[in-house]
Write a protein that holds these residues in place. Structure first.
Motif, PDB file in Angstrom:
ATOM      1  N   ARG A 140      77.711  17.687 -58.781  1.00 53.31           N
ATOM      2  CA  ARG A 140      77.345  17.773 -60.197  1.00 53.31           C
ATOM      3  C   ARG A 140      75.929  17.250 -60.418  1.00 53.31           C
ATOM      4  O   ARG A 140      75.155  17.813 -61.165  1.00 53.31           O
ATOM      5  N   ILE A 153      76.187   5.357 -46.383  1.00 56.88           N
ATOM      6  CA  ILE A 153      77.349   6.211 -46.619  1.00 56.88           C
ATOM      7  C   ILE A 153      77.004   7.598 -46.100  1.00 56.88           C
ATOM      8  O   ILE A 153      75.986   8.173 -46.500  1.00 56.88           O
ATOM      9  N   GLU A 154      77.838   8.136 -45.211  1.00 58.55           N
ATOM     10  CA  GLU A 154      77.583   9.484 -44.697  1.00 58.55           C
ATOM     11  C   GLU A 154      78.386  10.469 -45.521  1.00 58.55           C
ATOM     12  O   GLU A 154      79.601  10.605 -45.338  1.00 58.55           O
ATOM     13  N   LEU A 155      77.702  11.154 -46.421  1.00 56.23           N
ATOM     14  CA  LEU A 155      78.432  12.051 -47.332  1.00 56.23           C
ATOM     15  C   LEU A 155      79.129  13.173 -46.568  1.00 56.23           C
ATOM     16  O   LEU A 155      80.136  13.713 -47.026  1.00 56.23           O
ATOM     17  N   SER A 156      78.594  13.503 -45.382  1.00 54.36           N
ATOM     18  CA  SER A 156      79.217  14.585 -44.613  1.00 54.36           C
ATOM     19  C   SER A 156      80.625  14.211 -44.142  1.00 54.36           C
ATOM     20  O   SER A 156      81.434  15.079 -43.841  1.00 54.36           O
ATOM     21  N   PHE A 216      73.317  14.316 -47.156  1.00 52.21           N
ATOM     22  CA  PHE A 216      72.729  13.053 -47.612  1.00 52.21           C
ATOM     23  C   PHE A 216      73.469  11.836 -47.053  1.00 52.21           C
ATOM     24  O   PHE A 216      74.671  11.878 -46.795  1.00 52.21           O
ATOM     25  N   GLU A 217      72.699  10.768 -46.929  1.00 50.76           N
ATOM     26  CA  GLU A 217      73.272   9.448 -46.662  1.00 50.76           C
ATOM     27  C   GLU A 217      72.870   8.566 -47.844  1.00 50.76           C
ATOM     28  O   GLU A 217      71.789   8.736 -48.396  1.00 50.76           O
ATOM     29  N   ALA A 277      74.642  18.624 -50.177  1.00 49.34           N
ATOM     30  CA  ALA A 277      75.283  17.374 -50.592  1.00 49.34           C
ATOM     31  C   ALA A 277      75.757  16.596 -49.362  1.00 49.34           C
ATOM     32  O   ALA A 277      75.558  15.389 -49.267  1.00 49.34           O
ATOM     33  N   ALA A 278      76.356  17.320 -48.421  1.00 50.31           N
ATOM     34  CA  ALA A 278      76.907  16.661 -47.237  1.00 50.31           C
ATOM     35  C   ALA A 278      75.819  16.150 -46.308  1.00 50.31           C
ATOM     36  O   ALA A 278      76.083  15.348 -45.412  1.00 50.31           O
ATOM     37  N   GLY A 311      89.323  11.256 -53.089  1.00 55.24           N
ATOM     38  CA  GLY A 311      88.021  11.423 -52.446  1.00 55.24           C
ATOM     39  C   GLY A 311      86.896  10.802 -53.248  1.00 55.24           C
ATOM     40  O   GLY A 311      86.055  10.085 -52.717  1.00 55.24           O
ATOM     41  N   SER A 312      86.877  11.098 -54.559  1.00 56.49           N
ATOM     42  CA  SER A 312      85.768  10.590 -55.353  1.00 56.49           C
ATOM     43  C   SER A 312      85.913   9.086 -55.560  1.00 56.49           C
ATOM     44  O   SER A 312      84.920   8.370 -55.659  1.00 56.49           O
ATOM     45  N   MET A 372      92.925  21.574 -54.572  1.00 59.57           N
ATOM     46  CA  MET A 372      92.547  20.327 -53.902  1.00 59.57           C
ATOM     47  C   MET A 372      91.182  19.863 -54.400  1.00 59.57           C
ATOM     48  O   MET A 372      90.269  20.644 -54.610  1.00 59.57           O
ATOM     49  N   ASN A 373      91.080  18.566 -54.614  1.00 59.03           N
ATOM     50  CA  ASN A 373      89.828  18.010 -55.113  1.00 59.03           C
ATOM     51  C   ASN A 373      88.778  17.920 -54.023  1.00 59.03           C
ATOM     52  O   ASN A 373      89.088  17.666 -52.869  1.00 59.03           O
ATOM     53  N   ASP A 374      87.548  18.080 -54.437  1.00 56.96           N
ATOM     54  CA  ASP A 374      86.442  17.921 -53.515  1.00 56.96           C
ATOM     55  C   ASP A 374      85.902  16.499 -53.703  1.00 56.96           C
ATOM     56  O   ASP A 374      85.538  16.127 -54.809  1.00 56.96           O
ATOM     57  N   PRO A 375      85.882  15.717 -52.629  1.00 60.38           N
ATOM     58  CA  PRO A 375      85.400  14.336 -52.792  1.00 60.38           C
ATOM     59  C   PRO A 375      83.939  14.280 -53.226  1.00 60.38           C
ATOM     60  O   PRO A 375      83.488  13.260 -53.725  1.00 60.38           O
ATOM     61  N   LEU A 376      83.195  15.388 -53.046  1.00 56.43           N
ATOM     62  CA  LEU A 376      81.774  15.368 -53.393  1.00 56.43           C
ATOM     63  C   LEU A 376      81.509  16.009 -54.762  1.00 56.43           C
ATOM     64  O   LEU A 376      80.391  16.434 -55.034  1.00 56.43           O
ATOM     65  N   THR A 377      82.539  16.078 -55.614  1.00 53.35           N
ATOM     66  CA  THR A 377      82.359  16.691 -56.926  1.00 53.35           C
ATOM     67  C   THR A 377      81.218  16.031 -57.711  1.00 53.35           C
ATOM     68  O   THR A 377      80.360  16.698 -58.274  1.00 53.35           O
ATOM     69  N   ASP A 378      81.226  14.701 -57.739  1.00 49.98           N
ATOM     70  CA  ASP A 378      80.178  13.988 -58.481  1.00 49.98           C
ATOM     71  C   ASP A 378      78.803  14.218 -57.862  1.00 49.98           C
ATOM     72  O   ASP A 378      77.806  14.375 -58.561  1.00 49.98           O
ATOM     73  N   VAL A 379      78.770  14.226 -56.544  1.00 52.65           N
ATOM     74  CA  VAL A 379      77.521  14.457 -55.818  1.00 52.65           C
ATOM     75  C   VAL A 379      76.982  15.838 -56.181  1.00 52.65           C
ATOM     76  O   VAL A 379      75.810  16.012 -56.513  1.00 52.65           O
ATOM     77  N   GLU A 385      89.118  14.706 -48.345  1.00 58.09           N
ATOM     78  CA  GLU A 385      90.301  14.414 -49.149  1.00 58.09           C
ATOM     79  C   GLU A 385      91.438  15.280 -48.646  1.00 58.09           C
ATOM     80  O   GLU A 385      91.275  16.486 -48.462  1.00 58.09           O
TER      81      GLU A 385
END
Lengths: 618, 227
Positions: free
Chosen positions: A10, B71-74, A33-34, A30-31, B198-199, A1-8, B78
């Motif tokens: 990286r 944007i709330e990254l938390s 941050f806003e 990563a999580a 997600g991305s 499963m992909n992580d939506p924060l992959t780019d973040v 996905e």
């Protein structure tokens, strides 16, 4: 499963201090941050307001201005800001505004504090004092431990010889010829990627001649198969242990499975001849100028080895100066042997970098002679001959003649004590900063050889320059000269940011940092009657006299060590690449930690300059 | 909220046969005059096997929330979805890099709705080419007894077209001038790794923020400008 924060993730993985976090912890960061997007011109932090956010630039650039509207910094992708107000809880000191549209990441204080509590490495990045940051940036580059043990030198530093190889079916006679041609005592059999054996001088004697074998047989018949090899990165100690333990004299070096060189017992023996103590002793032993010149050829190698052996980069100039002092003293002894005894008490003086013990590779000579006022009239000729002998000798040893003729061969810089006293008194009446800068080199002064009282006499004249009555004009001219250097603001993307917002690709580390620092410490020293010549000794003396706060001295010392160490490392790199030494540091080659530390060092120097300006208003 | 809107919400609630949606239909959608900084937005991206909501299937859903203009990254999430019926991933695996085996522990369509509907409640939905997300959501809800979503939708592709036309620029009709990547590049946003729901949702959220700044700024733009 992909992580939506992959780019973040990286992005954070290559952004200090987040790069130091464990993956799971970094994911947490990563999580936290806003993200906001703001257009060029938007103000992100205003002077005087409270700040509870860590800002990180993902895209775009910001500028920091103080309350006078003066540019104090510019930051780009991967830089954080808002830290000082966040950590101290004090109001924001600089207005931060975007100069390009940008994506800004914000971390609320609660999340920031939670991360600091959870990760010591992360916390460490923020709580370390300025001095610690300055010095630890240098350490990152250096090997484990600070032990200056030569035994810890990597083997690859010891030998630069390419390995010589022959195929297993080479006739013994041909193998022997190859060894003779290359002047080597061993030959590797096989290919670079796979060494099958080794043949040594001893094998040719014991296994060929003594056994009456035919020289036409393949060399594989007499080789020692599968010889012991060591990794080129292992320390010298590993080779000594390996060779002594097995009674072998040749050790092939490998890197990633490929043979890259050969170390012999002779290489290990010659190692000690590069030790500074040994080199100094060698110089002392020479009976001729030619001998001293010859011994000096090993100085560049010593410079290299000092760094490789784990000595702190910023200590190297002191060792280099010790060698220069030794060479000078030896040349003086040789001159005395030729010219006969001195007609009067005298001393050899060093000025500038030698006096400050700040020498690197390739350095000009700056020197002079002081002699007794009661010297007989015919003494002049002896001192002139002494000056000629030593200055020429130094030049032959690689210390170039001073382009400004600040050498004992120049009559003005070869005087009786009264002459020097007159000279310093005259200088102390110089009112203009330009004129004062021209002579500041004389205020870094050290006696190398000879009568200590004469040197003390000059130092007294020097101290009188600055502390006598009516000398304030001179001192403030010197102070103004010291504050006129433009110290950079820091870095912006791949450039050095100058105080007027201009950019440069390289950092002139001497002009931009070392010289301003040396100059302002010199002024402080003169102001307080401190006559020591080296920057660090001056700082210590200033603190013990109560003329400088301990914390200020620590910061200046940290900045000095950082700048000096980076300069030494630059020179060593250039030397290794066969380039002439210069002081232009390529910004792209600096690590992030070094950039941060350099920015801090600039702040230290600029603040010291500002304090000097306040004490000596124009 | 107007009487009409309340009445319609109540009517929807009565029509709805999907319990999880029924609960969420009490949340009031924001009005057109709500300022951007007061909006709660969920930026959504669905990876699907094709473009036809009646025949094609959702393979994964990604989203991230925007509140107070941030944007709330938390909130980024996905969720992979197991296709219903016999159909596997088929040809689209080449595009999405999703293989059937990856979906073994994924939830089914209903499971996705269980997770997603509470997040959608009371929020504005934003997506790039939002008609697709809207169509698939409607189809999924229909299949499971739900009703049409009351949420306002923001389409960042439409906003991009509006911004370009506002500047008097001609848009190549069949070209790819309005793709997420091209639109991001136009706003100097960094490149992102594509084709993960997600991305893409995060990339779309960043684009939305940039567009809002270019439409008058987060403090001035109202929902009516965006929908």
């Amino acid at each position: 499963m992909n992580d939506p924060l992959t780019d973040v993730d990286r992005f954070l993985a290559q952004t200090p201090p987040f790069d130091s976090l464990e993956p799971a912890m970094r994911r947490r960061a990563a999580a936290a941050f806003e993200v906001v997007y703001r257009r060029s011109g938007s103000v992100l932090l205003e002077i005087g307001e409270a700040n509870h956010t860590l800002f990180l630039i993902r895209r775009g650039a910001v500028e920091a201005h103080d309350r006078h509207g003066t540019l104090v910094g510019r930051y780009g992708e991967g830089d954080s800001f808002g830290l000082q107000s966040l950590l101290s809880g004090k109001p924001v000191r600089f207005r931060i505004s975007l100069i390009e549209d940008g994506l800004i990441w914000r971390m609320p204080k609660a999340a920031f504090d939670a991360l600091r509590a959870a990760s010591p490495a992360f916390d460490d990045f923020y709580i370390r004092s300025l001095e610690e940051r300055l010095v630890s940036a240098l350490r990152e580059h250096e090997g484990a431990g600070g032990a200056a043990a030569l035994f810890m030198t990597p083997l690859s530093e010891l030998t630069r010889r390419e390995p010589v190889l022959a195929s297993p079916d080479t006739p013994i006679a041909q193998a022997a010829r190859t060894m003779a041609e290359h002047g080597i005592s061993s030959l590797l059999i096989g290919s670079e990627g796979s060494v099958q054996g080794i043949v040594t001088d001893r094998d040719l004697r014991n296994r060929v001649l003594a056994k009456g074998r035919s020289p036409d047989e393949p060399v594989a018949a007499v080789m020692t198969p599968e010889p012991l090899t060591v990794d080129a990165a292992s320390p010298v100690l590993a080779a000594i242990v390996a060779m002594a333990g097995r009674g072998i004299h040749h050790l092939p070096l490998t890197r990633e499975g490929r043979v890259v060189g050969m170390v012999t017992t002779r290489d290990l023996l010659s190692l000690q001849t590069h030790h500074p103590l040994y080199l100094a002793a060698q110089i002392q032993k020479q009976d001729t100028v030619a001998g001293v010149v010859d011994a000096c050829r090993r100085i560049p190698k010593l410079f290299d080895l000092l760094l490789a052996s784990g000595i702190r980069a910023e200590e190297v100039p002191k060792v280099m100066t010790t060698i220069t002092d030794t060479v000078t003293r030896r040349l003086i002894r040789l001159a005395e042997a030729e010219l006969g005894p001195a007609p009067a008490a005298w001393a050899w003086l060093a000025f500038g970098s030698q006096a400050r013990e700040e020498q690197s590779l390739k350095t000009d000579q700056d020197n002079g002679i002081v002699y007794d006022d009661a010297a007989p009239p015919d003494a002049y000729g002896w001192f002139a001959a002494m000056a000629r002998f030593v200055c020429d000798g130094l030049a032959a040893c690689g210390y170039a003649y001073c382009p400004g003729d600040i050498m004992a061969t120049t009559p003005s810089w070869r005087q009786p004590l009264a002459g020097w006293q007159r000279q310093f008194a005259e200088w102390s009446r110089l009112p203009d900063p330009q004129a004062v800068l021209g002579i500041s080199i004389f205020f870094d002064l050290r006696g190398i050889q000879g009568d200590r009282d004469l040197v003390a006499g000059i130092r007294q004249a020097m101290a009188d320059c600055a502390t006598g009555t009516g000398k304030a004009v001179f001192l403030s001219a010197l102070a103004r000269g010291a504050t006129e250097h433009d110290v950079p603001l820091g870095f912006f993307r791949r450039f050095v940011l100058e105080s007027r917002g201009e950019h440069r690709e390289t950092l002139e580390i001497k002009a931009a940092g070392l010289m301003p620092l040396t100059d302002l410490v010199r002024v402080r020293a003169l102001q307080s009657g401190v006559t020591a010549a080296s920057t660090l000794e001056r700082l210590t003396a200033l603190v013990s006299r109560g003329a400088l706060a301990r914390s200020d001295a620590d910061r200046l010392e940290g900045a000095y060590r950082l700048l000096s160490g980076l300069r030494v490392r630059l020179h060593a790199d250039l030397h290794r690449r066969g380039e002439a030494p210069h002081n232009h540091l390529d910004v792209r080659r600096l690590s992030h930690a070094e950039r941060v530390a350099l920015r801090d060092a600039f702040v230290v120097v600029r603040e010291a300059q500002r304090a000097l300006t306040q004490d000596f208003p124009a | 909220m107007s009487l009409w809107r309340s009445a319609r919400l109540a009517w929807s609630r009565r029509q709805c046969r999907l319990p999880i949606q029924q609960e969420t239909l009490t949340a009031r959608p924001p009005t057109a005059s709500t300022g951007f900084d007061e909006l709660d937005i969920v930026v959504l991206d669905l990876e699907t096997t094709g473009l036809d909501p009646r025949r094609d299937q959702v393979l994964s859903a990604g989203w991230v929330c925007v509140s107070s203009g941030r944007i709330e990254l938390s909130s980024a999430q996905e969720v992979p979805v197991r296709p219903h019926g016999e159909a596997g991933v088929g040809q689209s695996a080449i595009i999405h890099g999703l293989l059937d085996s990856d979906l073994a522990d994924a939830c089914d369509e209903l499971g996705l709705l269980q997770i997603l509907l509470p997040i959608l409640a009371g929020r504005v939905v934003a997506a790039h080419a939002a008609a697709i997300e809207r169509g698939f959501l409607r189809a999924m809800l229909h299949r499971h007894g739900g009703v049409a979503l009351p949420n306002p939708f923001i389409d960042t592709m439409k906003l991009e077209r509006m911004l370009l036309e506002g500047r008097g620029e001609r848009i190549e009709e069949r070209g790819d001038a309005l793709t997420l990547a091209r639109a991001r590049a136009r706003h100097q946003l960094p490149a992102h790794s594509q084709h993960s729901a997600g991305s893409d949702a995060l990339a779309c959220a960043e684009l939305l923020l940039a567009q809002v700044e270019n439409l008058g700024g987060h403090a001035r733009v109202r929902l009516r400008t965006l929908v």
